[in-house]
Motif scaffolding. Structure first.
Motif: not given
Length: 148
Positions: A23, A29, A31, A134, A138
């Protein structure tokens, strides 16, 4: 350490396979990237080295399992050792992220996308790595990198 831009590689470390995700700090994001399907240390690190050369990450994120009560799982020291070896070989900073239940969550996500049973095996670890990375994106305001 405050990073503003660049790619990040995330790892779901296992004794048989290592899931890898990618990412960028700009998009935040993750992946799924690939599953390194080898138990041989030199094969694993050669592939990781190739991925690092290709993606030029500014940070590595490694999942470390914990129990429900927050205490590290018995496998946690092995994951931390893997992170330290990554740092030693490639000189990149890393962050350790609690990855409890990432494989179960990855399996659930694959089920929802119609991939079930044995068909999940080649994808499961890289999707787990995606979830770990992720989680870092976050929660990165609270994460602390181990400097290079």
């Amino acid at each position: 350490m405050q990073l503003a831009s660049g790619s990040i590689l995330g790892f779901d470390f296992g004794l048989k396979r290592i899931g890898v995700a990618v990412g960028t700090l700009e998009l935040r994001l993750a992946h799924p990237l690939e599953t390194i399907n080898s138990e041989l240390t030199e094969v694993r690190f050669a592939r990781i080295g190739a991925l690092i050369a290709e993606w030029q990450p500014v940070l590595l994120v490694v999942g470390v399992p914990h129990h429900d009560d927050g205490h590290p799982h018995d496998f946690a020291p092995t994951c931390v050792r893997f992170a330290n070896r990554l740092h030693g070989r490639f000189g990149l900073p890393y962050v350790l992220i609690n990855e409890s239940y990432s494989s179960a969550a990855a399996s659930s996500a694959l089920n929802q996308s119609g991939i079930r049973g044995r068909a999940q095996k080649p994808l499961l670890d890289q999707v787990a790595a995606q979830l770990i990375l992720q989680h870092y994106f976050d929660e990165s305001a609270h994460a602390h990198a181990h400097p290079a």
